[in-house]
Design an enzyme around this catalytic site. Structure first.
Site, short mmCIF file in Angstrom:
data_model
loop_
_atom_site.label_atom_id
_atom_site.label_comp_id
_atom_site.label_asym_id
_atom_site.label_seq_id
_atom_site.Cartn_x
_atom_site.Cartn_y
_atom_site.Cartn_z
N ASN A 85 -54.85 42.72 -23.09
CA ASN A 85 -55.63 43.07 -24.25
C ASN A 85 -55.44 43.60 -24.45
O ASN A 85 -57.23 44.39 -24.03
CB ASN A 85 -57.08 41.78 -23.37
N ASP A 103 -63.09 43.25 -28.45
CA ASP A 103 -61.59 42.51 -28.78
C ASP A 103 -60.71 42.93 -30.15
O ASP A 103 -61.47 42.87 -31.12
CB ASP A 103 -61.65 41.12 -28.95
N ASP A 107 -52.14 41.62 -28.41
CA ASP A 107 -52.17 41.49 -26.53
C ASP A 107 -50.90 42.03 -26.94
O ASP A 107 -50.04 41.22 -27.93
CB ASP A 107 -53.09 40.58 -26.60
N LYS A 119 -48.07 39.58 -28.50
CA LYS A 119 -48.84 38.61 -29.62
C LYS A 119 -50.06 38.35 -30.51
O LYS A 119 -50.67 39.36 -29.99
CB LYS A 119 -49.76 38.10 -27.82
N ASP A 120 -49.99 37.67 -30.89
CA ASP A 120 -51.00 37.65 -32.60
C ASP A 120 -50.99 38.80 -33.36
O ASP A 120 -52.07 38.97 -33.70
CB ASP A 120 -52.65 37.90 -31.20
#
Length: 188
Positions: A85, A103, A107, A119-120
């Site tokens: 993360n 955040d 990720d 990811k993302d």
């Protein structure tokens, strides 16, 4: 979360199944992802008292790193993989009882055979469009992800620490619910 270890090697905390938590949701109660990769950063939100419904997650926060590493298991106890993360380095409050971070949306997912999946990326683009990050900040986040990949490929701490074999003691109590979560509207 329950603190497993907190020392020079970092903070390790356990999110047990059934743990009460506060999470941001859209004002109509839907998960943020329902607003799409841009709307999830621009639509109004409220805090909702909820319960962690998944299997437990062990979170390892290496000191000074702009990411944390989350360990995931299946219902049958089989290790599923590592989730990196990307986030700002954790900062402790004056009492050193809590940490805060922000955040960074992007990720990485690492399978047990060490395959790395990004990811993302679409959500990071949406965060830029919504004004949460500038393009320069998004570029820095992407560069940080590349540095994390180098740590993964070198199999440095915490990946080499064998946390994937750890199990929570069955008698650990769940943490209490967060105090009075007055739902307030907030923007990201």
């Amino acid at each position: 979360m329950t603190v497993v270890r907190d020392d020079a090697d970092g903070l390790v905390a356990w999110l047990a199944p059934g743990t009460p938590l506060l999470k941001p949701v859209l004002t109509d109660g839907r998960e943020l992802r329902h607003a799409g990769p841009t709307g999830m950063f621009s639509q109004e939100r409220v805090l909702k008292l909820d319960t962690w419904r998944g299997t437990g997650i062990l979170k390892v926060v290496p000191p000074g790193k702009p990411w944390s590493v989350w360990y995931f298991w299946s219902e049958d106890g089989a290790f599923r993989g590592w989730y990196v993360n990307l986030e700002s380095p954790h900062v402790r409050d004056q009492a050193a009882r809590r940490t805060t971070t922000q955040d960074h949306v992007l990720d990485l997912w690492i399978t047990p055979d060490r395959q790395i999946h990004w990811k993302d990326e679409d959500e990071l683009e949406g965060a830029v469009l919504a004004g949460r990050f500038t393009q320069a900040e998004a570029d820095q986040i992407t560069a940080t992800a590349h540095r994390a990949v180098l740590d993964i490929q070198a199999w440095t701490h915490p990946f080499c620490d064998h946390w994937e074999t750890w199990t929570a003691p069955p008698d650990w109590p769940l943490p209490p619910a967060p105090a009075d979560p007055q739902p307030e509207l907030f923007a990201s």
